[in-house]
Structure formats: C-alpha cells, structure tokens
Motif scaffolding. Structure first.
Motif, PDB file in Angstrom:
ATOM      1  N   ILE A   1     110.689 -12.412 -36.216  1.00  0.00           N
ATOM      2  CA  ILE A   1     110.845 -12.792 -34.803  1.00  0.00           C
ATOM      3  C   ILE A   1     111.345 -14.230 -34.673  1.00  0.00           C
ATOM      4  CG2 ILE A   1     108.450 -13.542 -34.521  1.00  0.00           C
ATOM      5  CD1 ILE A   1     108.522 -12.254 -31.722  1.00  0.00           C
ATOM      6  N   THR A   2     111.025 -15.065 -35.654  1.00  0.00           N
ATOM      7  CA  THR A   2     111.482 -16.448 -35.612  1.00  0.00           C
ATOM      8  C   THR A   2     112.997 -16.529 -35.743  1.00  0.00           C
ATOM      9  OG1 THR A   2     111.069 -16.610 -37.986  1.00  0.00           O
ATOM     10  CG2 THR A   2     109.338 -17.401 -36.519  1.00  0.00           C
ATOM     11  N   GLY A   3     113.575 -15.670 -36.546  1.00  0.00           N
ATOM     12  CA  GLY A   3     115.026 -15.634 -36.690  1.00  0.00           C
ATOM     13  C   GLY A   3     115.710 -15.190 -35.416  1.00  0.00           C
ATOM     14  N   PHE A   4     115.080 -14.236 -34.721  1.00  0.00           N
ATOM     15  CA  PHE A   4     115.647 -13.776 -33.454  1.00  0.00           C
ATOM     16  C   PHE A   4     115.594 -14.903 -32.419  1.00  0.00           C
ATOM     17  CE2 PHE A   4     115.611 -11.483 -29.409  1.00  0.00           C
ATOM     18  CZ  PHE A   4     116.764 -10.734 -29.574  1.00  0.00           C
ATOM     19  N   ALA A   5     114.481 -15.624 -32.371  1.00  0.00           N
ATOM     20  CA  ALA A   5     114.376 -16.754 -31.447  1.00  0.00           C
ATOM     21  C   ALA A   5     115.416 -17.817 -31.783  1.00  0.00           C
ATOM     22  CB  ALA A   5     112.968 -17.347 -31.503  1.00  0.00           C
ATOM     23  N   ASN A   6     115.635 -18.047 -33.068  1.00  0.00           N
ATOM     24  CA  ASN A   6     116.660 -18.990 -33.500  1.00  0.00           C
ATOM     25  C   ASN A   6     118.040 -18.546 -33.053  1.00  0.00           C
ATOM     26  OD1 ASN A   6     118.769 -19.321 -35.999  1.00  0.00           O
ATOM     27  ND2 ASN A   6     117.672 -21.224 -35.568  1.00  0.00           N
ATOM     28  N   SER A   7     118.317 -17.235 -33.112  1.00  0.00           N
ATOM     29  CA  SER A   7     119.641 -16.732 -32.738  1.00  0.00           C
ATOM     30  C   SER A   7     119.895 -16.819 -31.240  1.00  0.00           C
ATOM     31  CB  SER A   7     119.822 -15.290 -33.221  1.00  0.00           C
ATOM     32  OG  SER A   7     119.059 -14.397 -32.453  1.00  0.00           O
ATOM     33  N   VAL A   8     118.852 -16.963 -30.451  1.00  0.00           N
ATOM     34  CA  VAL A   8     119.019 -17.170 -29.007  1.00  0.00           C
ATOM     35  C   VAL A   8     119.097 -18.671 -28.699  1.00  0.00           C
ATOM     36  CG1 VAL A   8     117.966 -16.856 -26.743  1.00  0.00           C
ATOM     37  CG2 VAL A   8     117.907 -14.995 -28.394  1.00  0.00           C
ATOM     38  N   ALA A   9     118.255 -19.453 -29.364  1.00  0.00           N
ATOM     39  CA  ALA A   9     118.201 -20.882 -29.072  1.00  0.00           C
ATOM     40  C   ALA A   9     119.426 -21.643 -29.584  1.00  0.00           C
ATOM     41  CB  ALA A   9     116.935 -21.487 -29.678  1.00  0.00           C
ATOM     42  N   ALA A  10     119.940 -21.264 -30.743  1.00  0.00           N
ATOM     43  CA  ALA A  10     121.055 -22.007 -31.340  1.00  0.00           C
ATOM     44  C   ALA A  10     122.298 -22.028 -30.447  1.00  0.00           C
ATOM     45  CB  ALA A  10     121.385 -21.463 -32.727  1.00  0.00           C
ATOM     46  N   PRO A  11     122.760 -20.874 -29.901  1.00  0.00           N
ATOM     47  CA  PRO A  11     123.923 -20.948 -29.008  1.00  0.00           C
ATOM     48  C   PRO A  11     123.627 -21.720 -27.719  1.00  0.00           C
ATOM     49  CG  PRO A  11     123.611 -18.698 -29.762  1.00  0.00           C
ATOM     50  CD  PRO A  11     122.423 -19.480 -30.199  1.00  0.00           C
ATOM     51  N   ALA A  12     122.411 -21.611 -27.218  1.00  0.00           N
ATOM     52  CA  ALA A  12     122.063 -22.349 -26.003  1.00  0.00           C
ATOM     53  C   ALA A  12     122.176 -23.847 -26.244  1.00  0.00           C
ATOM     54  CB  ALA A  12     120.651 -21.985 -25.552  1.00  0.00           C
ATOM     55  N   ILE A  13     121.714 -24.290 -27.388  1.00  0.00           N
ATOM     56  CA  ILE A  13     121.801 -25.712 -27.729  1.00  0.00           C
ATOM     57  C   ILE A  13     123.256 -26.116 -27.949  1.00  0.00           C
ATOM     58  CG2 ILE A  13     121.219 -27.408 -29.510  1.00  0.00           C
ATOM     59  CD1 ILE A  13     118.556 -25.772 -29.849  1.00  0.00           C
ATOM     60  N   GLU A  14     123.993 -25.270 -28.655  1.00  0.00           N
ATOM     61  CA  GLU A  14     125.381 -25.588 -28.983  1.00  0.00           C
ATOM     62  C   GLU A  14     126.267 -25.682 -27.744  1.00  0.00           C
ATOM     63  OE1 GLU A  14     129.087 -23.773 -31.593  1.00  0.00           O
ATOM     64  OE2 GLU A  14     127.071 -23.002 -31.909  1.00  0.00           O
ATOM     65  N   TYR A  15     126.070 -24.789 -26.779  1.00  0.00           N
ATOM     66  CA  TYR A  15     126.960 -24.720 -25.626  1.00  0.00           C
ATOM     67  C   TYR A  15     126.417 -25.405 -24.369  1.00  0.00           C
ATOM     68  CZ  TYR A  15     129.715 -21.501 -28.385  1.00  0.00           C
ATOM     69  OH  TYR A  15     130.487 -20.941 -29.368  1.00  0.00           O
ATOM     70  N   LYS A  16     125.308 -26.138 -24.469  1.00  0.00           N
ATOM     71  CA  LYS A  16     124.747 -26.785 -23.278  1.00  0.00           C
ATOM     72  C   LYS A  16     125.701 -27.812 -22.675  1.00  0.00           C
ATOM     73  CE  LYS A  16     122.177 -30.409 -25.596  1.00  0.00           C
ATOM     74  NZ  LYS A  16     120.883 -30.950 -25.904  1.00  0.00           N
ATOM     75  N   LYS A  17     126.556 -28.388 -23.497  1.00  0.00           N
ATOM     76  CA  LYS A  17     127.509 -29.397 -22.991  1.00  0.00           C
ATOM     77  C   LYS A  17     128.542 -28.785 -22.045  1.00  0.00           C
ATOM     78  CE  LYS A  17     130.164 -29.071 -27.261  1.00  0.00           C
ATOM     79  NZ  LYS A  17     129.204 -28.331 -28.048  1.00  0.00           N
ATOM     80  N   GLU A  18     128.714 -27.474 -22.084  1.00  0.00           N
ATOM     81  CA  GLU A  18     129.664 -26.801 -21.203  1.00  0.00           C
ATOM     82  C   GLU A  18     129.055 -26.431 -19.851  1.00  0.00           C
ATOM     83  OE1 GLU A  18     131.761 -23.618 -23.128  1.00  0.00           O
ATOM     84  OE2 GLU A  18     131.877 -24.734 -24.998  1.00  0.00           O
ATOM     85  N   GLY A  19     127.773 -26.756 -19.674  1.00  0.00           N
ATOM     86  CA  GLY A  19     127.133 -26.513 -18.394  1.00  0.00           C
ATOM     87  C   GLY A  19     126.130 -25.379 -18.435  1.00  0.00           C
ATOM     88  N   GLN A  20     125.359 -25.303 -17.352  1.00  0.00           N
ATOM     89  CA  GLN A  20     124.300 -24.296 -17.270  1.00  0.00           C
ATOM     90  C   GLN A  20     124.842 -22.876 -17.204  1.00  0.00           C
ATOM     91  OE1 GLN A  20     120.846 -24.773 -17.299  1.00  0.00           O
ATOM     92  NE2 GLN A  20     121.374 -26.855 -17.914  1.00  0.00           N
ATOM     93  N   VAL A  21     125.887 -22.658 -16.409  1.00  0.00           N
ATOM     94  CA  VAL A  21     126.394 -21.305 -16.208  1.00  0.00           C
ATOM     95  C   VAL A  21     127.407 -20.926 -17.280  1.00  0.00           C
ATOM     96  CG1 VAL A  21     127.625 -19.782 -14.622  1.00  0.00           C
ATOM     97  CG2 VAL A  21     125.948 -21.387 -13.728  1.00  0.00           C
ATOM     98  N   MET A  22     128.496 -21.686 -17.364  1.00  0.00           N
ATOM     99  CA  MET A  22     129.567 -21.331 -18.295  1.00  0.00           C
ATOM    100  C   MET A  22     129.195 -21.631 -19.752  1.00  0.00           C
ATOM    101  SD  MET A  22     131.579 -19.880 -16.356  1.00  0.00           S
ATOM    102  CE  MET A  22     132.930 -19.549 -17.452  1.00  0.00           C
TER     103      MET A  22
END
Length: 150
Positions: free
Chosen positions: A92-113
């Motif tokens: 389950i930790t790997g699944f959480a990582n697979s959701v959190a990593a893109p969120a962290i990576e793409y946060k600079k592009e804004g909340q929606v996009m």
C-alpha cells in the motif's frame, strides 16, 4: 543500414543497466519485509491500545499511507524504491507513493492543470484495471452461483 542497426544495438547494450536477479530479489524481499514489519508493529500497538482487529487494520493502512506520502515528499521513498524495487512498490505504501509523486512533481503547474490532471498518471491504470478485473470476476462468480457451479 545493417551497420546502423548493429551500432544502435551495441549502444543500447552499453547503456542498459545490468541487473542481477538474485541480489535484486533479496533487496525486494528485505524492503517489502521491513514495510510489513512496520505494519505489523502498528497493528500490534493498536491492538495493545484495545482496538479491535478491523479498526487496527484501518489505522495501520492510514499510518502506512501517511508515512509513504511524507517520505515521498521529502525524497526518501524514491530512494527506498530504487534500492528495494518491487518490494517497496507493491504494498500500500507503493500505491500511496505512486499518487503522491505526480502530485508533487506537477504542483508547479497549478492546482487544476497540474495536480488535478496529473495526480493519477501512475496510479490511474492500476485503479482502472483493478476495478475492471474485479467487475469481470464478479460477473463470473455471479454466473457460477446462478448456474450452481460455485
């Protein structure tokens, strides 16, 4: 043309990392085992506090997900995953990582996009095919119960 192909194959062979199955499997076993030991420790602690088994399991899952997201955010979990391979990516930790990593990576592009559009780029296919497979298996099970096979 053949010479180009041979040159490309040589280049690919030189650049492709050599993996050793035995040590990689041992690392995956250790990484997954450590995660499971941490989870078991959380379960035991929750049960020691007097929580029933189902509630303890829920708390264990939530705490492991939280730890995974925090470790992903500070850059530690990717290092664990690089070292432990599938041992760190399957639970389950790997699944959480697979959701959190893109969120962290793409946060600079804004909340929606950024976050909204990219958060499930890795986990989305897992969710999609997991739900689809469970649906198909549910239909098969239902047919089996209706026909008396199951």
């Amino acid at each position: 043309m053949q010479m180009k192909q041979n040159g490309y194959e040589k280049y690919v062979k030189e650049r492709t990392p050599v993996r050793k199955l035995g040590p990689d499997m041992a690392k995956a076993f250790v990484a997954g085992g450590v995660i499971c030991v941490i989870g078991q420790g959380i379960l035991n602690y929750c049960e020691m506090l007097g929580l029933d088994q189902d509630t303890s399991g829920g708390w264990c899952s939530m705490i492991l997900v939280l730890l995974s997201v925090i470790l992903t955010g500070i850059g530690v979990y990717p290092k664990i995953a690089d070292w432990g391979g599938a041992g760190a990516l399957v639970p389950i930790t790997g699944f959480a990582n697979s959701v959190a990593a893109p969120a962290i990576e793409y946060k600079k592009e804004g909340q929606v996009m950024g976050i909204g559009c990219k958060i499930f780029t890795i986990a989305g296919p897992v969710i999609l095919y997991g739900i689809f497979t469970s649906w198909v298996l549910g239909i098969i099970y239902w047919i089996g119960t209706v026909t008396g096979v199951v």
